[in-house]
Design a protein around this motif. Structure first.
Motif, PDB file in Angstrom:
ATOM      1  N   ASN A 196       0.822  -1.200   0.000  1.00 34.98           N
ATOM      2  CA  ASN A 196       0.000   0.000   0.000  1.00 34.98           C
ATOM      3  C   ASN A 196       0.862   1.258   0.000  1.00 34.98           C
ATOM      4  O   ASN A 196       0.573   2.241  -0.695  1.00 34.98           O
ATOM      5  CB  ASN A 196      -0.899  -0.028   1.238  1.00 34.98           C
ATOM      6  CG  ASN A 196      -2.116   0.851   1.122  1.00 34.98           C
ATOM      7  OD1 ASN A 196      -2.793   0.823   0.107  1.00 34.98           O
ATOM      8  ND2 ASN A 196      -2.403   1.624   2.159  1.00 34.98           N
TER       9      ASN A 196
ATOM     10  N   CYS B 162      -4.179   2.402   5.631  1.00 33.85           N
ATOM     11  CA  CYS B 162      -5.236   1.709   4.898  1.00 33.85           C
ATOM     12  C   CYS B 162      -6.437   1.533   5.823  1.00 33.85           C
ATOM     13  O   CYS B 162      -6.267   1.201   7.008  1.00 33.85           O
ATOM     14  CB  CYS B 162      -4.726   0.341   4.429  1.00 33.85           C
ATOM     15  SG  CYS B 162      -5.906  -0.585   3.426  1.00 33.85           S
ATOM     16  N   PRO B 163      -7.667   1.749   5.327  1.00 36.55           N
ATOM     17  CA  PRO B 163      -8.846   1.481   6.157  1.00 36.55           C
ATOM     18  C   PRO B 163      -8.817   0.042   6.686  1.00 36.55           C
ATOM     19  O   PRO B 163      -8.510  -0.885   5.938  1.00 36.55           O
ATOM     20  CB  PRO B 163     -10.014   1.704   5.191  1.00 36.55           C
ATOM     21  CG  PRO B 163      -9.482   2.662   4.174  1.00 36.55           C
ATOM     22  CD  PRO B 163      -8.041   2.303   4.008  1.00 36.55           C
TER      23      PRO B 163
ATOM     24  N   ASP C 166     -11.060  -2.306   7.628  1.00 37.28           N
ATOM     25  CA  ASP C 166     -11.872  -3.351   6.992  1.00 37.28           C
ATOM     26  C   ASP C 166     -11.330  -3.703   5.610  1.00 37.28           C
ATOM     27  O   ASP C 166     -11.293  -4.875   5.223  1.00 37.28           O
ATOM     28  CB  ASP C 166     -13.332  -2.897   6.883  1.00 37.28           C
ATOM     29  CG  ASP C 166     -14.010  -2.815   8.251  1.00 37.28           C
ATOM     30  OD1 ASP C 166     -13.438  -3.352   9.224  1.00 37.28           O
ATOM     31  OD2 ASP C 166     -15.092  -2.203   8.339  1.00 37.28           O
ATOM     32  N   GLU C 167     -10.918  -2.673   4.874  1.00 37.64           N
ATOM     33  CA  GLU C 167     -10.357  -2.893   3.535  1.00 37.64           C
ATOM     34  C   GLU C 167      -9.071  -3.709   3.621  1.00 37.64           C
ATOM     35  O   GLU C 167      -8.828  -4.613   2.808  1.00 37.64           O
ATOM     36  CB  GLU C 167     -10.097  -1.539   2.878  1.00 37.64           C
ATOM     37  CG  GLU C 167      -9.547  -1.610   1.467  1.00 37.64           C
ATOM     38  CD  GLU C 167      -9.239  -0.234   0.904  1.00 37.64           C
ATOM     39  OE1 GLU C 167      -8.164  -0.064   0.310  1.00 37.64           O
ATOM     40  OE2 GLU C 167     -10.087   0.675   1.078  1.00 37.64           O
TER      41      GLU C 167
ATOM     42  N   MET D 147      -9.991  -7.421   4.417  1.00 39.86           N
ATOM     43  CA  MET D 147     -10.647  -8.083   3.279  1.00 39.86           C
ATOM     44  C   MET D 147      -9.665  -8.311   2.124  1.00 39.86           C
ATOM     45  O   MET D 147      -9.631  -9.393   1.535  1.00 39.86           O
ATOM     46  CB  MET D 147     -11.837  -7.254   2.807  1.00 39.86           C
ATOM     47  CG  MET D 147     -13.049  -7.363   3.711  1.00 39.86           C
ATOM     48  SD  MET D 147     -14.546  -6.640   2.987  1.00 39.86           S
ATOM     49  CE  MET D 147     -14.125  -4.905   2.985  1.00 39.86           C
ATOM     50  N   ASN D 148      -8.860  -7.288   1.797  1.00 39.14           N
ATOM     51  CA  ASN D 148      -7.909  -7.427   0.692  1.00 39.14           C
ATOM     52  C   ASN D 148      -6.836  -8.464   0.997  1.00 39.14           C
ATOM     53  O   ASN D 148      -6.428  -9.227   0.118  1.00 39.14           O
ATOM     54  CB  ASN D 148      -7.249  -6.086   0.377  1.00 39.14           C
ATOM     55  CG  ASN D 148      -8.192  -5.122  -0.309  1.00 39.14           C
ATOM     56  OD1 ASN D 148      -9.275  -5.507  -0.746  1.00 39.14           O
ATOM     57  ND2 ASN D 148      -7.797  -3.864  -0.410  1.00 39.14           N
TER      58      ASN D 148
ATOM     59  N   THR E  18     -13.317   6.634   8.912  1.00 40.12           N
ATOM     60  CA  THR E  18     -13.034   5.206   8.792  1.00 40.12           C
ATOM     61  C   THR E  18     -11.755   4.898   9.555  1.00 40.12           C
ATOM     62  O   THR E  18     -10.733   5.552   9.322  1.00 40.12           O
ATOM     63  CB  THR E  18     -12.840   4.817   7.312  1.00 40.12           C
ATOM     64  OG1 THR E  18     -13.996   5.192   6.572  1.00 40.12           O
ATOM     65  CG2 THR E  18     -12.617   3.323   7.174  1.00 40.12           C
TER      66      THR E  18
END
Length: 723
Positions: free
Chosen positions: A228, A236-237, A239-240, A243-244, A278
């Protein structure tokens, strides 16, 4: 019917026809007892040297082009046991400090015991004529390095992994390399340039580490955050991120949630909720850098300016008399602002008078006995700054002085720099980490002036420092917009401003020559054909520029038919086809090549983006030399992953540089990278001549894409908080 037993042979390696250090694939010529001619052995082996004793097992095959050969399923080597083999082995260039001459001397002196002498009784090497303490130490150290690197290479190849980074692993971890890798293979992805998570994961899988193990989940999260950051994001958020990571690395969400909590508990990860709706996850180092940068910048900004007692009108009148002309309104306003500012940003496109304003400020501060320090992020930018101001300028790395004892810089908050005014050019290139190091080292009494073009590409590293500082509205900003008459005569400058507004550039023609051209070419093959014609004859014939010295090809991407890697090979074949060279890390390096440093090396004092010319190489010493702007820098062959060819470089890598001539291949195959600020940055690198090559459609795609991805950063918000 049972499969026949594999054939086996043994003998001494007489010649290495081919060997890839990356994959281990080798074609060897072996002297086998009882055979009149050398026997060809083909197979995989991590390392091999002429003279070594080899045992291979496999199947005999008849190759239609190369005849009979043993396709080996296993190959083992050991140090040679004959005098002749030992001499060949030592003279192969394997060990620094020993070539054919010293190999012969050593064998004559110590006979078959010579390898044991090097290994465990190296002091005796000084008994040989010509070997003193320095050469003896080099031989001993190189022998130890060879042994350990070979062990690492064997280990990597046994786990199906490329061996080309073995030296880098040894250099990072020393003699404990194997121990470190076996205890946590994921350390390779974190610590070794060129080894990613995928490679470390492959080794971990061979060790039987569970795909959902805490070790893999934690390493996977940090890997995704590092990836990232390479895209410019500081965080980085949450949840993102989870999940990623789960989707990319196939790790269960539950394991990743636990890994996040573990990272937060160990303070390797930081969760930020204060300035973002977020929740954002930071790597701890980037979070600390963002916090410190905001605090230090505002602490600097709140001090009293050194020239606040000066009369702005008198100062302006005085400096205009020294310059011999009147400044434009915005420049005059900036002079007045500067007198009452501790931190100031000067921004604007090409030809708007940023350099004139900087020169005026230098005159004012020096007249008031203020010590002015000039610096820029890259060597080329610093050199250009020095040429345009007539004052000494240096890179930020040299200004801050690297300290090898702790891996940091000698100048920091506890040991600030000496100076009253610090003017930093090409400030759009400042990433979060370097900006933090710089600001922490500036004395609180000093003035900081950041000069840059905010419409260029942001930094290669994480953050958008210059843009965020301006966005915070907490410091003085002077944006110059008026294009001066002399600059307006240049099509490069006028077209740069057209591009910045989203307008199609105007190209010159043979009937109306100038400094900016667009050559239509539809397919990637046609683009290369046009570039080849430009480099081989047209640019020199029409403009008198040397294609090897004066012309730089800039491309949006590394990969692809028109990417930097492919173009470099093609241009090398065109401009330097016969240079003496060697191949390492998938690149052939030849004497006469243009090369670029791709990582900071503080010991050599060369930094990411520095460019030079390969001027010599020595196979016996396993060293080549590069002329970096008049400084001769040596590289061991195992260090060549620090260099790449630079006949063509990405536009990102060209930031802070100017070249007499720039060729920009733009094609629709670059669609992922075609952005207005990328085209603008590429065009503004050209000093005398810019040539776009490609279809008009690709240029329009870049012009229409003005919404480059916003970087995740909270620097502007923190600056407002600490104001």
């Amino acid at each position: 019917m049972s499969k026949p037993e594999p054939s086996e042979l043994s003998g001494h390696v007489e010649r290495i026809t081919f060997h890839s250090e990356d994959t281990g694939f080798a074609v060897l010529k072996v002297e086998v007892k009882g055979e009149k001619e050398l026997v060809t052995v083909v197979g995989k082996i991590p390392n091999v040297s002429v003279g070594e004793y080899l045992v291979a097992a496999g199947d005999w095959m008849m190759d239609p082009n190369h005849g009979k050969q043993l396709r080996a399923s296993t190959i083992r080597t050991s140090p040679p046991d004959s005098i002749e083999g030992i001499e060949k082995f030592l003279g192969s260039g394997l060990i620094h400090g020993i070539g054919p001459v010293y190999a012969k001397k050593l064998v004559e002196k110590f006979g078959k015991e010579v390898l044991d002498v090097i290994d465990s009784r190296s002091a005796r090497l000084e008994e040989v004529d010509g070997i003193g303490p320095t050469r003896r130490k080099r031989i001993k150290n190189s022998w130890q390095e060879v042994k350990t690197v070979r062990e690492i290479m064997t280990f990597l190849l046994s786990h199906g992994v490329s061996t080309s980074r073995a030296f880098r692993i040894y250099k990072t971890y020393g003699e404990k390399a194997m121990q470190r890798v076996q205890s946590n293979p994921y350390c390779l992805a974190r610590d070794i340039r060129g080894i990613g998570f995928k490679t470390a994961d492959q080794i971990a899988s061979h060790f039987g580490i569970d795909p959902n193990s805490p070790l893999r989940a934690r390493a996977g999260l940090e890997h995704m955050l590092q990836e990232n950051s390479t895209r410019g994001h500081c965080a980085c958020p949450r949840d993102e991120l989870v999940m990623n990571t789960s989707a990319t690395l196939n790790i269960e969400m539950e394991a990743l949630e636990e890994a996040v909590l573990h990272g937060l508990a160990e303070k390797r990860l930081i969760l930020e909720t204060k300035h973002s709706q977020t929740p954002l996850v930071y790597l701890a180092a980037l979070h600390r850098a963002e916090m410190d940068l905001a605090m230090d910048l505002q602490n600097l900004n709140t001090q009293a300016p050194p020239l606040e007692d000066a009369d702005p009108e008198k100062v302006l009148e005085w400096v205009q008399s020294k310059l011999g002309f009147d400044l434009a309104d915005l420049q005059a306003s900036a002079i007045k602002q500067a007198l009452h500012s501790k931190v100031m940003v000067i921004t604007g496109g090409p030809g708007v008078g940023k350099t004139t304003l900087v020169n005026a400020l230098i005159k004012i501060y020096e007249a008031r006995k203020q010590k002015v320090q000039l610096a820029a992020p890259t060597g080329r930018a610093a050199k250009r700054m020095q040429e345009t101001t007539g004052h000494y300028a240096q890179t930020l790395h040299r200004l801050l002085i690297f300290d090898p004892t702790n891996g940091g810089f000698k100048h920091d908050r506890a040991n600030p720099l000496k100076g009253d005014v610090f003017i930093i050019d090409e400030a759009s290139m400042l990433d979060l980490v370097l900006a933090n190091k710089l600001i922490s080292a500036i004395p609180k009494k000093a003035v900081l002036i950041l000069v840059g073009d905010v419409d260029q590409l942001p930094s290669v590293g994480p953050g958008s420092v210059l843009r965020d500082i301006m966005r915070s509205d907490t410091v003085q900003v002077c944006k110059l917009t008026e294009i001066f008459r002399q600059a307006a005569d240049s099509q490069i400058i006028t077209n740069a401003h057209r591009i910045n507004k989203g307008e199609f550039p105007h190209g010159c023609t043979p009937q109306h020559p100038g400094d900016f051209y667009h050559i239509e070419a539809e397919t990637p093959g046609e683009v290369w054909t046009k570039i080849k014609s430009l480099l081989s004859k047209r640019i020199h014939a029409n403009f008198g520029l040397d294609p090897r010295r004066d012309v730089q090809v800039l491309t949006p991407m590394q990969r692809g038919e028109l990417g930097a890697r492919n173009l470099n090979q093609s241009i090398q074949s065109l401009l330097n086809p016969h240079g003496e060279g060697i191949e390492r890390f998938g690149i052939r390096y030849q004497v006469g090549d243009r090369v670029m440093q791709v990582m900071n090396n503080y010991e050599k004092e060369v930094f990411n983006g520095d460019m030079g010319t390969l001027i010599a190489l020595d196979r016996e010493e396993q060293t080549l030399w590069v002329d970096m702007a008049g400084k001769k820098v040596d590289y061991g062959f195992n260090e060549l992953d620090e260099l790449t060819l630079s006949y063509a470089v990405t536009i990102h890598k060209s930031q802070g540089s100017e070249y007499p001539c720039v060729i920009l291949p733009l094609h629709t195959q670059h669609f992922m990278m075609l952005q207005r600020n990328l085209l603008y940055t590429g065009v503004t690198r050209g000093k005398q001549l810019v040539i776009l090559v490609g279809p008009s459609k690709a240029i329009r795609m870049a012009l229409q894409n003005a919404d480059s991805q916003k970087r995740v950063s909270l620097l502007a918000e923190r600056l407002r908080e600490y104001q």
